[in-house]
Scaffold this motif. Structure first.
Motif, short mmCIF file in Angstrom:
data_model
loop_
_atom_site.label_atom_id
_atom_site.label_comp_id
_atom_site.label_asym_id
_atom_site.label_seq_id
_atom_site.Cartn_x
_atom_site.Cartn_y
_atom_site.Cartn_z
N THR A 44 0.83 -1.21 0.00
CA THR A 44 0.00 0.00 0.00
C THR A 44 0.86 1.25 0.00
O THR A 44 0.60 2.20 -0.76
N PHE A 45 1.89 1.27 0.83
CA PHE A 45 2.79 2.42 0.87
C PHE A 45 3.43 2.65 -0.51
O PHE A 45 3.46 3.77 -1.02
N GLU A 46 3.95 1.60 -1.11
CA GLU A 46 4.61 1.74 -2.41
C GLU A 46 3.63 2.17 -3.50
O GLU A 46 4.00 2.86 -4.45
N ARG A 47 2.38 1.77 -3.35
CA ARG A 47 1.35 2.15 -4.32
C ARG A 47 1.11 3.66 -4.32
O ARG A 47 0.79 4.25 -5.36
N GLU A 122 -2.00 -1.19 -11.22
CA GLU A 122 -1.61 0.00 -10.48
C GLU A 122 -1.54 1.24 -11.38
O GLU A 122 -1.74 2.36 -10.91
N SER A 123 -1.28 1.07 -12.65
CA SER A 123 -1.28 2.20 -13.57
C SER A 123 -2.66 2.83 -13.65
O SER A 123 -2.82 4.06 -13.55
N GLU A 124 -3.70 1.99 -13.80
CA GLU A 124 -5.07 2.50 -13.81
C GLU A 124 -5.46 3.06 -12.45
O GLU A 124 -6.22 4.04 -12.37
N PHE A 125 -4.95 2.46 -11.40
CA PHE A 125 -5.21 2.97 -10.06
C PHE A 125 -4.68 4.39 -9.91
O PHE A 125 -5.37 5.28 -9.40
N HIS A 126 -3.45 4.63 -10.35
CA HIS A 126 -2.86 5.96 -10.24
C HIS A 126 -3.66 6.98 -11.05
O HIS A 126 -3.86 8.12 -10.61
N LYS A 127 -4.12 6.58 -12.23
CA LYS A 127 -4.94 7.49 -13.04
C LYS A 127 -6.23 7.85 -12.29
O LYS A 127 -6.65 9.02 -12.28
N ALA A 128 -6.84 6.86 -11.67
CA ALA A 128 -8.10 7.10 -10.95
C ALA A 128 -7.88 8.02 -9.75
O ALA A 128 -8.67 8.93 -9.50
N ILE A 129 -6.81 7.79 -9.00
CA ILE A 129 -6.52 8.63 -7.83
C ILE A 129 -6.24 10.06 -8.26
O ILE A 129 -6.75 11.03 -7.66
N VAL A 266 -14.56 3.01 -10.99
CA VAL A 266 -13.22 2.62 -11.41
C VAL A 266 -13.19 1.13 -11.76
O VAL A 266 -14.06 0.36 -11.35
N ASN A 267 -12.16 0.75 -12.47
CA ASN A 267 -12.00 -0.65 -12.86
C ASN A 267 -10.52 -0.96 -12.99
O ASN A 267 -9.96 -0.98 -14.08
N PHE A 268 -9.88 -1.16 -11.84
CA PHE A 268 -8.44 -1.44 -11.86
C PHE A 268 -8.11 -2.78 -11.19
O PHE A 268 -6.96 -3.05 -10.89
#
Length: 357
Positions: A44-47, A122-129, A266-268
């Motif tokens: 989680t931290f690295e994410r 995680e790429s899609e996660f970063h876009k969503a955040i 979202v969809n990651f």
């Protein structure tokens, strides 16, 4: 990366549904549940490392876990680990974090996340955040991430979206929050297309969430208002605050009542990893549908099962279908997946019978 973005990692749970690996002294967020070589907390931290500076990441946890947090996240200073003297659910946890952030950056935008979720892409996660942070920076809004359901799940809360959209087709006004439904209602939610799983990941500005506390949980906010987090938090002061603080979730205390709540769909690839079955769903499986996480394991006439034993242990499993088999070294669980909701009862019975987990 924006220097006024802060991340709050909630890491105080005990993960009882992941017994026997997850126990009170070593909850699942501190374990390598996925077999990756890193704990869920470390992942989680690295994410969030690409999202905000390390000095803007704080962990709220139990005082019992302070040492483990600092061992697993050496990038953090001791002042970035906020220790709760008692478990009081997510609303007091967030109010505590808000006070710490307020004394360092009153213009902060905040992401609040559990420490034990699985994110596949995680790429899609970063876009969503980043999209969500842009939204809360320019809107007086409380934003949650909603996951499109792929089955009628009874273990998650649901969010119903309204028709009003806000600046982006993936961000919608929330119509209702619904607690975990029964199987029949979950099927209705799934088929309607209007409901999303509540991920438990939230984004907001400090000003927006403080205003919501003032409107809906004023008694909680007022307890934390006098707290000084610089240069250090006095143990007696925070203990006195928590002794008076009600046990209440941010969902029930604020998100279900506020009128400025939005959801970003979202969809990651997400799971809250709340159960062994949820881990099974996202684990590599052999041609018989078995997932072996650790250990030297031989399977015979076995299908649809998840097996996790110590790396140096040899396990032979024969004749099981849709089972959970977990050996933690000093405890063994063998249970049908369909009965895993009873694991909490098992742990209670163990404490009563043997005086331990």
């Amino acid at each position: 990366m924006k220097t006024n973005t802060f991340c709050v990692i909630m890491a105080g749970g005990i993960g009882s549904r992941f017994w026997p690996l997850s126990k009170t002294e070593t909850p699942k967020q501190f374990l390598d549940i996925l077999g990756t070589g890193k704990s869920l907390l470390r992942q989680t931290f690295e994410r969030f490392a690409p999202i905000c500076p390390a000095e803007n990441i704080i962990v709220v946890t139990s005082g019992d876990y302070n040492k483990m947090v600092l061992e697993q996240l050496p990038e953090l200073t001791p002042e970035q680990v906020l220790t709760e003297p008692f478990r009081r659910n997510t609303a007091p946890c967030i109010a505590f974090a808000n006070k710490w952030i307020e004394e360092r950056n009153p213009d902060a935008n905040i992401v609040v996340t559990p420490a034990d979720h699985l994110i596949i892409n995680e790429s899609e996660f970063h876009k969503a955040i980043n999209l969500g942070l842009d939204f809360v920076e320019t809107n007086d809004a409380l934003l949650t991430l909603g996951i499109k359901p792929h089955r009628p799940e009874t273990g998650y809360g649901y969010i119903q979206t309204g028709k009003d959209e806000a600046n982006n087709e993936s961000i919608k006004k929330v119509k209702t929050f619904t607690e975990k439904p029964n199987a029949e209602l979950a099927k209705v939610f799934f088929e309607s297309g209007e409901f999303f799983w509540n991920s438990g990941i939230f984004l907001w500005s400090l000003k927006a969430i403080n205003s919501s506390f003032e409107s809906h949980l004023k008694e909680v906010k007022q307890l934390f208002d006098p707290l000084k987090t610089k240069p250090a938090i006095e143990e007696k002061e925070i203990t006195d605050i928590y002794a008076e603080c009600k046990n209440i979730s941010i969902d029930y205390g604020i998100m279900e009542k506020a009128d400025n709540v939005y959801v970003e769909t979202v969809n990651f690839g997400w799971s809250d990893l709340g159960t062994w079955s949820s881990l099974y769903e996202y684990s590599a499986q052999d041609k018989e549908g078995n997932a072996v996480i650790n250990g030297k394991t031989l399977l015979y006439d076995t299908e649809g099962s998840i097996v996790n034993v110590p790396e140096d242990k040899i396990a032979v499993v024969q004749g099981l279908s849709d089972y959970i088999v977990v050996d933690s070294g000093d405890a063994l669980l063998i249970c049908p997946k369909e009965n895993e909701q009873q694991i909490r009862q098992f742990t209670n019975d163990i404490k009563t019978e043997f005086g331990r987990e």
